[in-house]
Design a protein around this motif. Structure first.
Motif, PDB file in Angstrom:
ATOM      1  N   GLU A  65       0.841  -1.192   0.000  1.00 55.35           N
ATOM      2  CA  GLU A  65       0.000   0.000   0.000  1.00 55.35           C
ATOM      3  C   GLU A  65       0.878   1.244   0.000  1.00 55.35           C
ATOM      4  OE1 GLU A  65      -3.411   0.374  -0.089  1.00 55.35           O
ATOM      5  OE2 GLU A  65      -3.473  -1.780  -0.514  1.00 55.35           O
ATOM      6  N   VAL A  66       0.638   2.141  -0.935  1.00 54.35           N
ATOM      7  CA  VAL A  66       1.353   3.413  -1.024  1.00 54.35           C
ATOM      8  C   VAL A  66       0.374   4.526  -0.659  1.00 54.35           C
ATOM      9  CG1 VAL A  66       2.459   5.027  -2.639  1.00 54.35           C
ATOM     10  CG2 VAL A  66       3.002   2.583  -2.745  1.00 54.35           C
ATOM     11  N   PRO A  67       0.791   5.527   0.145  1.00 59.46           N
ATOM     12  CA  PRO A  67       2.157   5.766   0.628  1.00 59.46           C
ATOM     13  C   PRO A  67       2.536   4.828   1.769  1.00 59.46           C
ATOM     14  CG  PRO A  67       0.686   7.419   1.523  1.00 59.46           C
ATOM     15  CD  PRO A  67      -0.126   6.616   0.553  1.00 59.46           C
ATOM     16  N   HIS A  68       3.863   4.638   1.916  1.00 53.11           N
ATOM     17  CA  HIS A  68       4.334   3.744   2.971  1.00 53.11           C
ATOM     18  C   HIS A  68       5.806   4.047   3.236  1.00 53.11           C
ATOM     19  CE1 HIS A  68       6.785   0.374   0.922  1.00 53.11           C
ATOM     20  NE2 HIS A  68       6.871   1.460   0.218  1.00 53.11           N
ATOM     21  N   ASP A  69       6.332   3.408   4.267  1.00 47.97           N
ATOM     22  CA  ASP A  69       7.754   3.445   4.596  1.00 47.97           C
ATOM     23  C   ASP A  69       8.244   2.016   4.468  1.00 47.97           C
ATOM     24  OD1 ASP A  69      10.253   3.532   5.722  1.00 47.97           O
ATOM     25  OD2 ASP A  69       9.647   4.549   7.564  1.00 47.97           O
ATOM     26  N   TRP A  70       9.138   1.769   3.508  1.00 44.22           N
ATOM     27  CA  TRP A  70       9.488   0.377   3.250  1.00 44.22           C
ATOM     28  C   TRP A  70      10.215  -0.289   4.432  1.00 44.22           C
ATOM     29  CZ3 TRP A  70      13.011   2.374  -1.141  1.00 44.22           C
ATOM     30  CH2 TRP A  70      14.351   2.499  -0.732  1.00 44.22           C
ATOM     31  N   SER A  71      10.760   0.548   5.354  1.00 45.41           N
ATOM     32  CA  SER A  71      11.419  -0.050   6.516  1.00 45.41           C
ATOM     33  C   SER A  71      10.410  -0.626   7.504  1.00 45.41           C
ATOM     34  CB  SER A  71      12.295   0.990   7.222  1.00 45.41           C
ATOM     35  OG  SER A  71      11.506   2.035   7.762  1.00 45.41           O
ATOM     36  N   LYS A  72       9.119  -0.418   7.239  1.00 44.13           N
ATOM     37  CA  LYS A  72       8.078  -0.939   8.139  1.00 44.13           C
ATOM     38  C   LYS A  72       7.392  -2.186   7.577  1.00 44.13           C
ATOM     39  CE  LYS A  72       8.531   2.570  10.992  1.00 44.13           C
ATOM     40  NZ  LYS A  72       9.592   3.291  10.282  1.00 44.13           N
ATOM     41  N   ILE A  73       7.883  -2.702   6.451  1.00 44.65           N
ATOM     42  CA  ILE A  73       7.257  -3.887   5.871  1.00 44.65           C
ATOM     43  C   ILE A  73       8.232  -5.064   5.914  1.00 44.65           C
ATOM     44  CG2 ILE A  73       5.832  -2.467   4.347  1.00 44.65           C
ATOM     45  CD1 ILE A  73       7.627  -3.293   2.030  1.00 44.65           C
ATOM     46  N   GLU A  74       7.673  -6.263   5.733  1.00 40.61           N
ATOM     47  CA  GLU A  74       8.465  -7.488   5.715  1.00 40.61           C
ATOM     48  C   GLU A  74       8.272  -8.196   4.374  1.00 40.61           C
ATOM     49  OE1 GLU A  74       7.425  -9.985   8.964  1.00 40.61           O
ATOM     50  OE2 GLU A  74       8.215  -8.616  10.504  1.00 40.61           O
ATOM     51  N   ILE A  75       9.350  -8.785   3.874  1.00 41.65           N
ATOM     52  CA  ILE A  75       9.290  -9.620   2.668  1.00 41.65           C
ATOM     53  C   ILE A  75       9.896 -10.972   3.024  1.00 41.65           C
ATOM     54  CG2 ILE A  75      10.110  -9.941   0.300  1.00 41.65           C
ATOM     55  CD1 ILE A  75      10.042  -6.969  -0.085  1.00 41.65           C
ATOM     56  N   ASN A  76       9.083 -12.001   2.871  1.00 39.70           N
ATOM     57  CA  ASN A  76       9.504 -13.356   3.227  1.00 39.70           C
ATOM     58  C   ASN A  76       9.939 -13.433   4.696  1.00 39.70           C
ATOM     59  OD1 ASN A  76       9.052 -14.246   0.563  1.00 39.70           O
ATOM     60  ND2 ASN A  76      11.124 -13.601  -0.048  1.00 39.70           N
ATOM     61  N   GLY A  77       9.205 -12.693   5.559  1.00 42.36           N
ATOM     62  CA  GLY A  77       9.480 -12.744   6.986  1.00 42.36           C
ATOM     63  C   GLY A  77      10.656 -11.916   7.439  1.00 42.36           C
ATOM     64  N   VAL A  78      11.261 -11.136   6.521  1.00 39.96           N
ATOM     65  CA  VAL A  78      12.425 -10.307   6.874  1.00 39.96           C
ATOM     66  C   VAL A  78      12.031  -8.834   6.779  1.00 39.96           C
ATOM     67  CG1 VAL A  78      14.812  -9.694   6.314  1.00 39.96           C
ATOM     68  CG2 VAL A  78      14.015 -12.075   6.041  1.00 39.96           C
ATOM     69  N   GLU A  79      12.251  -8.076   7.871  1.00 41.71           N
ATOM     70  CA  GLU A  79      11.946  -6.643   7.861  1.00 41.71           C
ATOM     71  C   GLU A  79      13.011  -5.896   7.073  1.00 41.71           C
ATOM     72  OE1 GLU A  79      11.774  -3.178  11.183  1.00 41.71           O
ATOM     73  OE2 GLU A  79      10.370  -4.851  11.509  1.00 41.71           O
ATOM     74  N   LEU A  80      12.579  -5.000   6.206  1.00 43.18           N
ATOM     75  CA  LEU A  80      13.513  -4.294   5.343  1.00 43.18           C
ATOM     76  C   LEU A  80      14.253  -3.195   6.111  1.00 43.18           C
ATOM     77  CD1 LEU A  80      11.423  -3.902   2.062  1.00 43.18           C
ATOM     78  CD2 LEU A  80      12.906  -5.780   2.787  1.00 43.18           C
ATOM     79  N   PRO A  81      15.495  -2.898   5.733  1.00 41.13           N
ATOM     80  CA  PRO A  81      16.256  -1.827   6.399  1.00 41.13           C
ATOM     81  C   PRO A  81      15.824  -0.447   5.906  1.00 41.13           C
ATOM     82  CG  PRO A  81      17.567  -2.779   4.643  1.00 41.13           C
ATOM     83  CD  PRO A  81      16.305  -3.591   4.707  1.00 41.13           C
ATOM     84  N   ASP A  82      16.312   0.590   6.610  1.00 44.36           N
ATOM     85  CA  ASP A  82      16.006   1.959   6.187  1.00 44.36           C
ATOM     86  C   ASP A  82      16.657   2.283   4.857  1.00 44.36           C
ATOM     87  OD1 ASP A  82      14.585   2.503   8.523  1.00 44.36           O
ATOM     88  OD2 ASP A  82      16.409   3.006   9.612  1.00 44.36           O
ATOM     89  N   PHE A  83      17.862   1.806   4.644  1.00 42.75           N
ATOM     90  CA  PHE A  83      18.610   2.176   3.441  1.00 42.75           C
ATOM     91  C   PHE A  83      18.569   1.029   2.430  1.00 42.75           C
ATOM     92  CE2 PHE A  83      21.389   0.582   6.771  1.00 42.75           C
ATOM     93  CZ  PHE A  83      22.027  -0.482   6.160  1.00 42.75           C
ATOM     94  N   GLY A  84      18.663   1.432   1.164  1.00 41.47           N
ATOM     95  CA  GLY A  84      18.636   0.448   0.086  1.00 41.47           C
ATOM     96  C   GLY A  84      18.015   1.052  -1.156  1.00 41.47           C
ATOM     97  N   TYR A  85      17.482   0.201  -2.043  1.00 37.43           N
ATOM     98  CA  TYR A  85      16.875   0.680  -3.284  1.00 37.43           C
ATOM     99  C   TYR A  85      15.743  -0.251  -3.675  1.00 37.43           C
ATOM    100  CZ  TYR A  85      20.080  -2.873  -5.112  1.00 37.43           C
ATOM    101  OH  TYR A  85      20.767  -4.039  -5.320  1.00 37.43           O
TER     102      TYR A  85
END
Length: 625
Positions: A65-85
């Motif tokens: 769902e957008v808008p969102h903060d990707w550091s608050k979501i999980e992919i395959n059970g792993v929470e994403l970090p603040d930095f990345g692309y």
């Protein structure tokens, strides 16, 4: 063979149908093009991929769902970090008769590229897979969609972030009429510049004001620095007009200044309240506020931006509570009759509401309320400046009264010192006479010879003591204000009525000028000067004269005698508490000091000129009104 081809075609069609169903779509066919439409909803999200079209990815997207903060979501059970692309993708279905539309991107943390139908249409900063290659940039932008003839637009946005704790499409994107979106963006940037200009002018003027009135040197500079901090806060946040003007501004410096300006505005605003109302300020709250704010400033200066951007939300909550305490402090000052204003209470109330809405917007809880925040800040600026003007006028009035009281006490102390010094001579004379009378019982024949002289000296001493007490009582009780307004003729009549001396008047043509004075006080001053002049004039000297002259807008009164004159050394000390009584001088120390002080209280000037052996002239100058 035909059967195989048919089966293959059916399989491809089914696969395409399934793929089409998996693509995130925002249907805008009912959109009339007049209102702005937020592209909130389901988007395709490709983590750790920078793709220009969907076919570039071999991994199926995650739908978020957008808008969102990707550091608050999980992919395959792993929470994403603040930095990345990552890459975001959505298909827009527009009306057949679509308007000249555009898309507003207020902010994407912290650099991004926009592709529409496989074409790159905008780059903000440098999107990269490593921090070394990446370059952040932040400026709201309206990208044009009017060049695309199709009513189906595949929008792909590449985002990379190595600076901020918020990551990705944190705020809503909007589509709307190109012209209206541009107008709204420029209006908001112009409003930010207008408010920043108001804070800059306030800060600049108050710095000059504090330099001129150094007795207000603490509260005024703190408010000036608060205003200058708010100035940068307005041009370096929200719609970022500073970045639009200086698009080469170093991003690390920009984000550091953005957060520093918020903390310094809080710091100087707090110090302004603390120094303006020290008696009502809670000492423990003051310490906690200063420690917390200074620690946050240090954190911004020494830690990476990914960290210090993550703690702002907590400080904003702290500021809401602090704003309530500041409001309570000012209300207490109002109750305690401190020099304050209802405007300041209203301004603080509006600022607390502004901080509250700013916190909601920063946390992206319920959209963006920039217009409301700008309105509240405008009201706060007006109210705060009105409050400052009224508060400082009241404070300066109190300081003026305090200074007048200090001058009064100083004058009274000086008068007591003069009396204690000058009363010694008549008291010593009386004491000596009493001793002589006491001894006269042993030698009555000698007492008969000096009886008259003892009586005369005693009477003279008593008269001196009475005069000193009269002078002191008059000096302490008189409210010396220039309440009478006289012209040249009226003053001449006043002099003739009160003193049987030769009055020589030399008026100029402008007899309509009026002069402010107090007749009772002026009479006392003149009596002192005339009494001194007569006292030290010999019987062979010409009588004392009063000269009245007009010189420009001033009226000059001169008391002229032809007595023994006065030395240059004595001229230097006359009118000060160092004046001495000398039987060879024609002006007594305390009398002339009192006359000079009363003259200055009326707003007049008094000075003395020695004409050598030809006598002395004392001048009083009255200004016209």
């Amino acid at each position: 063979m035909k059967i195989k081809i048919t089966i293959t075609l059916l399989f491809v069609l089914c696969l395409n149908s399934m793929t089409a169903q998996d693509i995130s779509v925002i249907d805008l066919r009912d959109w009339d093009g007049e209102e702005f439409y937020k592209l909130d909803g389901q988007w395709d999200f490709y983590w750790n991929q920078l793709i220009e079209k969907r076919s570039d990815s071999n991994v199926p997207p995650t739908q978020i769902e957008v808008p969102h903060d990707w550091s608050k979501i999980e992919i395959n059970g792993v929470e994403l970090p603040d930095f990345g692309y990552a890459t975001y993708a959505v298909r827009l279905i527009l009306p057949k008769e679509k308007p000249q539309s555009g898309m507003l991107i207020t902010n994407a943390f912290s650099s991004y590229n926009v592709f529409v139908n496989d074409s790159l249409i905008y780059e903000s900063g440098v999107v990269a897979k490593t921090k070394k290659e990446y370059r952040g940039y932040r400026e709201p932008k309206v990208v044009s969609l009017k060049e695309f003839k199709s009513d189906t637009l595949d929008v792909i946005i590449q985002v990379s972030n190595y600076h901020h704790s918020n990551a990705g499409l944190y705020y809503s994107l909007e589509v709307g009429s190109w012209n209206k979106l541009i107008k709204e963006l420029r209006t908001n940037q112009g409003l930010s510049l207008f408010l920043a200009g108001a804070f800059f002018i306030t800060g600049f003027i108050l710095i000059a004001f504090s330099a001129a009135y150094r007795h207000l040197s603490l509260p005024v500079p703190f408010y000036a620095l608060f205003s200058l901090s708010m100035m940068y806060r307005l041009v370096g946040t929200d719609y970022y007009p500073l970045h639009a003007m200086l698009n080469t501004l170093n991003f690390d410096l920009a984000i550091c200044l953005e957060y520093l300006s918020g903390y310094t505005a809080s710091l100087f605003g707090g110090l302004f309240i603390f120094t303006l109302y020290p008696n009502q300020t809670n000492k423990w709250f003051k310490r906690i506020f200063l420690i917390v704010t200074i620690i946050n400033i240090i954190i911004v200066l020494v830690t990476p931006s990914v960290f210090f951007t993550s703690i702002l939300r907590y400080y904003l909550l702290f500021m809401i509570l602090s704003g309530c305490v500041f409001l309570y402090t000012v209300i207490r000052a109002k109750i305690d009759r401190e020099p304050t204003s209802s405007y300041l209470i209203s301004a603080l109330l509006v600022l607390v509401l502004w901080v509250f809405i700013q916190t909601i917007d920063f946390l992206n809880i319920y959209g963006n309320h920039f217009g409301l925040r700008a309105l509240l800040l405008t009201i706060a600026v007006i109210l705060a400046n009105l409050a400052l003007f009224k508060t400082f006028v009241m404070r300066m009035d109190m300081l003026t009264k305090s200074r007048a009281e200090m001058e009064y006490q100083k004058s009274r102390q000086t008068m007591l010192s003069l009396i204690s010094h000058e009363i010694k001579m008549p008291v010593a004379t009386l004491q000596m006479n009493m001793e002589m009378i006491k001894r006269s019982s042993e030698q009555p024949e000698k007492f008969a010879k000096v009886k008259d002289k003892i009586v005369d000296l005693s009477l003279s001493s008593v008269e001196s003591i009475k005069r000193m007490l009269h002078d002191f009582i008059y000096f302490m009780t008189l409210n010396q204000k220039a309440s009478d307004k006289v012209n040249f003729k009226e003053l001449s009549d006043f002099v003739n009525e009160n003193w049987s001396l030769e009055v020589i008047s030399t008026p100029e043509s402008n007899l309509g000028l009026r002069y402010a004075t107090d007749k009772m006080t002026l009479k006392y001053i003149m009596n002192t000067l005339i009494g001194n002049a007569m006292k030290f004039s010999r019987q062979t000297d010409a009588p004392v004269e009063i000269h009245l002259n007009q010189k420009g807008s001033n009226l000059i009164i001169e008391v002229r005698d032809y007595g023994v004159g006065i030395s240059e050394e004595q001229l230097k000390t006359l009118g000060t508490n160092q004046s001495k009584v000398d039987e060879n001088q024609e002006i007594t120390g305390m009398g002339f000091y009192l006359a000079k002080d009363l003259t200055e209280r009326l707003g007049h000037k008094l000075w003395i000129t020695s004409r050598g052996t030809d006598g002395t002239s004392v001048f009083i100058s009255l200004k016209s009104i």
